[in-house]
Design a protein around this motif. Structure first.
Motif, PDB file in Angstrom:
ATOM      1  N   LEU A   1       0.569  -1.008   0.020  1.00  0.00           N
ATOM      2  CA  LEU A   1      -0.190  -0.009   0.007  1.00  0.00           C
ATOM      3  C   LEU A   1       0.927   1.346   0.034  1.00  0.00           C
ATOM      4  O   LEU A   1       1.806   1.421   0.866  1.00  0.00           O
ATOM      5  CB  LEU A   1      -1.020  -0.158   1.381  1.00  0.00           C
ATOM      6  CG  LEU A   1      -1.651   1.351   1.532  1.00  0.00           C
ATOM      7  CD1 LEU A   1      -2.881   1.322   0.269  1.00  0.00           C
ATOM      8  CD2 LEU A   1      -2.503   1.145   2.796  1.00  0.00           C
TER       9      LEU A   1
ATOM     10  N   LEU B   1       1.038   5.338   0.175  1.00  0.00           N
ATOM     11  CA  LEU B   1       0.176   6.356   0.759  1.00  0.00           C
ATOM     12  C   LEU B   1       0.979   7.706   0.102  1.00  0.00           C
ATOM     13  O   LEU B   1       2.105   7.755   0.479  1.00  0.00           O
ATOM     14  CB  LEU B   1       0.090   6.474   2.310  1.00  0.00           C
ATOM     15  CG  LEU B   1      -0.601   5.250   2.907  1.00  0.00           C
ATOM     16  CD1 LEU B   1      -0.823   5.489   4.348  1.00  0.00           C
ATOM     17  CD2 LEU B   1      -2.137   4.870   2.282  1.00  0.00           C
TER      18      LEU B   1
ATOM     19  N   ASP C   1      -0.881  -0.757  -4.436  1.00  0.00           N
ATOM     20  CA  ASP C   1      -2.252   0.064  -4.372  1.00  0.00           C
ATOM     21  C   ASP C   1      -1.883   1.511  -4.038  1.00  0.00           C
ATOM     22  O   ASP C   1      -1.274   1.685  -2.975  1.00  0.00           O
ATOM     23  CB  ASP C   1      -2.955  -0.715  -3.312  1.00  0.00           C
ATOM     24  CG  ASP C   1      -4.507   0.001  -3.324  1.00  0.00           C
ATOM     25  OD1 ASP C   1      -4.649   0.993  -4.213  1.00  0.00           O
ATOM     26  OD2 ASP C   1      -5.289  -0.256  -2.491  1.00  0.00           O
TER      27      ASP C   1
ATOM     28  N   ARG D   1      -2.485   5.272  -3.053  1.00  0.00           N
ATOM     29  CA  ARG D   1      -3.769   5.704  -2.580  1.00  0.00           C
ATOM     30  C   ARG D   1      -3.418   7.239  -2.090  1.00  0.00           C
ATOM     31  O   ARG D   1      -2.355   7.600  -1.380  1.00  0.00           O
ATOM     32  CB  ARG D   1      -4.570   5.332  -1.342  1.00  0.00           C
ATOM     33  CG  ARG D   1      -5.051   4.004  -1.632  1.00  0.00           C
ATOM     34  CD  ARG D   1      -5.774   3.280  -0.648  1.00  0.00           C
ATOM     35  NE  ARG D   1      -6.021   1.839  -0.943  1.00  0.00           N
ATOM     36  CZ  ARG D   1      -6.943   1.044   0.051  1.00  0.00           C
ATOM     37  NH1 ARG D   1      -7.236   1.510   0.943  1.00  0.00           N
ATOM     38  NH2 ARG D   1      -7.132  -0.324  -0.356  1.00  0.00           N
TER      39      ARG D   1
ATOM     40  N   VAL E   1      -3.900  10.595   0.113  1.00  0.00           N
ATOM     41  CA  VAL E   1      -4.282  10.937   1.512  1.00  0.00           C
ATOM     42  C   VAL E   1      -4.103  12.176   1.839  1.00  0.00           C
ATOM     43  O   VAL E   1      -3.004  12.903   1.373  1.00  0.00           O
ATOM     44  CB  VAL E   1      -3.819   9.615   2.303  1.00  0.00           C
ATOM     45  CG1 VAL E   1      -4.417   8.340   1.969  1.00  0.00           C
ATOM     46  CG2 VAL E   1      -2.362   9.765   2.585  1.00  0.00           C
TER      47      VAL E   1
ATOM     48  N   GLN F   1      -6.482   1.215   6.550  1.00  0.00           N
ATOM     49  CA  GLN F   1      -5.855   0.894   5.162  1.00  0.00           C
ATOM     50  C   GLN F   1      -5.241  -0.153   4.721  1.00  0.00           C
ATOM     51  O   GLN F   1      -5.663  -0.919   3.722  1.00  0.00           O
ATOM     52  CB  GLN F   1      -4.926   2.183   4.719  1.00  0.00           C
ATOM     53  CG  GLN F   1      -5.745   3.621   4.782  1.00  0.00           C
ATOM     54  CD  GLN F   1      -7.048   3.649   3.659  1.00  0.00           C
ATOM     55  OE1 GLN F   1      -6.944   3.462   2.679  1.00  0.00           O
ATOM     56  NE2 GLN F   1      -8.084   4.462   4.344  1.00  0.00           N
TER      57      GLN F   1
ATOM     58  N   SER G   1      -6.837  -3.342   2.321  1.00  0.00           N
ATOM     59  CA  SER G   1      -6.069  -3.684   1.017  1.00  0.00           C
ATOM     60  C   SER G   1      -5.567  -5.049   1.349  1.00  0.00           C
ATOM     61  O   SER G   1      -5.201  -5.720   0.053  1.00  0.00           O
ATOM     62  CB  SER G   1      -5.084  -2.478   0.817  1.00  0.00           C
ATOM     63  OG  SER G   1      -4.103  -2.708   1.697  1.00  0.00           O
TER      64      SER G   1
END
Length: 335
Positions: free
Chosen positions: A66, A68, A101, A103, A105, A118, A122
Motif C-alpha cells: 500500500l 500512501l 495500491d 492511494r 491521502v 487502510q 487492502s
C-alpha cells in the motif's frame, strides 16, 4: 562454562499462555490464527531472539503493498515530483511481482489507526510512505506486525525504516559550489525547517560554504519568513547577498521574474538556483538553473527494497539516488 540455551517455541508459548501448536502456526503464518495472536507471538519471538529451524519461505507469500501519497503534494506544486515516484514504483512492481495500491491521502490524516484500516482493507503486507514521516507509534506497530514500511523521498535519522531519497546533501553541496565557482561569496539559502531530507540540503549548503573561508552563508527559514517576505527583502536590499539557493524549484520559480527579469532592480550578475528540476523549471524565463532529481529512480528503488524485505531482509537500508547539475540560465559570473 554453562551453555546458553536457545529460546524455543515452548518458551514463547509459556510467556503468552498459549499452546505450542498455536505458536508454531502463528510463526508459519498459517490460517486460523487471529492477527492479535500472530502479532503477540512474533513480538515475543523477536524479544527472546527465537530463530526458527524451518523459516517461512516468504517468496510464496502474497506480495501486496500500500503506497500512501500526500494529496496536497500530488495536486500542488510537487505534483510532477510525486507522479514520477509513483510511475517508478508501478514499473518496478510489475517486474518484481508486487501488487501496489497507490492511494492519495490527506497527510494530517495519516495516523496509526488510519494506516491500520487502510492495510486491513487492502490486505497489504507492506506500506510505502511517500513524503510522509512516520511517528513512533508506527515504528512499534511495524515491528509488532512484521509489516514492512519503506519511506519514499524520506529518511529516518534513527534508522528504523528503510528509505530511498535523492542525494540531498551532495546535491545542495553541488548547487552551492556552482554559485561559488561563479565567484559568489555571499550566498543566501532559503530553506524549510521540518523534514530530515530538507535538513540534509541545508547541511550540504553549509558544508560548501565552510570549504571556502572567504564565503558567507545566510540562512532564511521559510517557517519564519514567507517567500513573499524574502523576495521583498531581496528587492529592498535587506540581505547582503549576490546569489540565492532555494530548497526547491517551486519557490525559486516564483522569484525568477522579479529578481532576474528585464525590469528587475537587481544587478545583472545576481544569481538564483533551485533543486528538483521540475517541469516548471523549464517553463521559467530565463530557464531556472537547478539540481535534477531522478524521481522514477526513487520509485524503483523503493519497490526493490520492498521486495528484499518481503524475502526476509532485516537490515535497514537507506538508499540515495544520484543527482546532477542543470546549468540553466539563472547563474551568472560575479564580476
Amino acid at each position: 562454562m554453562a551453555l546458553i540455551r536457545r529460546a524455543g517455541q515452548a518458551d514463547i508459548a509459556e510467556q503468552l499462555g498459549v499452546s505450542v501448536s498455536t505458536v508454531s502456526r502463528a510463526l508459519a503464518n498459517e490460517t486460523g490464527i487471529s492477527d492479535a495472536v500472530r502479532r503477540d507471538v512474533q513480538r515475543v519471538a523477536r524479544s527472546l531472539g527465537y530463530k526458527s529451524k524451518h523459516p517461512v519461505d516468504r517468496s510464496k507469500l502474497d506480495k501486496r503493498a500500500l503506497a500512501l501519497v500526500p494529496l496536497n503534494s500530488a495536486i500542488g506544486n510537487l505534483a510532477s515530483f510525486y507522479h514520477g515516484i509513483v510511475e517508478g514504483m508501478r514499473s518496478q512492481s510489475a517486474e518484481s511481482g508486487i501488487a501496489i495500491d497507490v492511494r492519495l491521502v490527506q497527510e494530517d490524516m495519516v495516523t496509526l489507526d488510519f494506516v491500520k484500516k487502510q492495510v486491513a482493507k487492502s490486505g497489504a503486507n507492506a506500506v510505502v510512505l511517500a513524503g510522509i514521516d512516520p511517528d513512533d507509534e508506527m515504528v512499534e506497530w511495524s515491528m509488532d506486525t512484521g509489516i514492512a514500511i519503506v519511506l519514499a523521498n524520506g529518511s529516518d535519522p534513527l534508522m528504523r525504516f528503510s528509505s530511498v531519497s535523492p542525494a540531498n546533501f551532495y546535491g545542495a553541496y553541488m548547487a552551492t559550489k556552482h554559485l561559488l565557482d561563479h565567484g559568489h561569496r555571499k550566498i543566501l539559502h532559503y530553506t524549510y525547517h521540518h523534514r530530515p531530507t530538507i535538513r540534509q540540503r541545508r547541511r550540504g549548503f553549509e558544508a560548501a560554504i565552510a570549504d571556502h573561508p572567504d564565503a558567507e552563508g545566510i540562512l532564511v527559514i521559510s517557517n519564519e519568513h514567507s517567500s513573499r517576505e524574502l523576495l521583498s527583502g531581496l528587492l529592498e536590499k535587506k540581505y547582503d547577498a549576490t546569489a540565492v539557493f532555494c530548497w526547491n524549484d517551486s519557490v525559486a520559480v516564483t522569484m525568477v521574474d522579479a529578481l532576474l527579469g528585464q525590469d528587475s532592480p537587481m544587478p545583472e550578475n545576481f544569481s538564483l538556483i533551485g533543486f528538483d528540476d521540475l517541469p516548471i523549471a523549464t517553463m521559467a524565463s530565463p530557464r531556472l538553473s537547478t539540481i535534477r532529481v531522478d524521481r522514477e529512480a526513487i520509485g524503483r528503488g523503493v519497490v526493490r527494497l520492498l521486495a528484499s524485505q518481503m524475502q526476509g531482509e532485516q537490515a535497514v537500508q537507506q538508499l540515495e539516488t544520484g543527482v546532477s547539475l542543470v546549468e540553466g540560465e539563472t547563474v551568472h559570473p560575479l564580476i
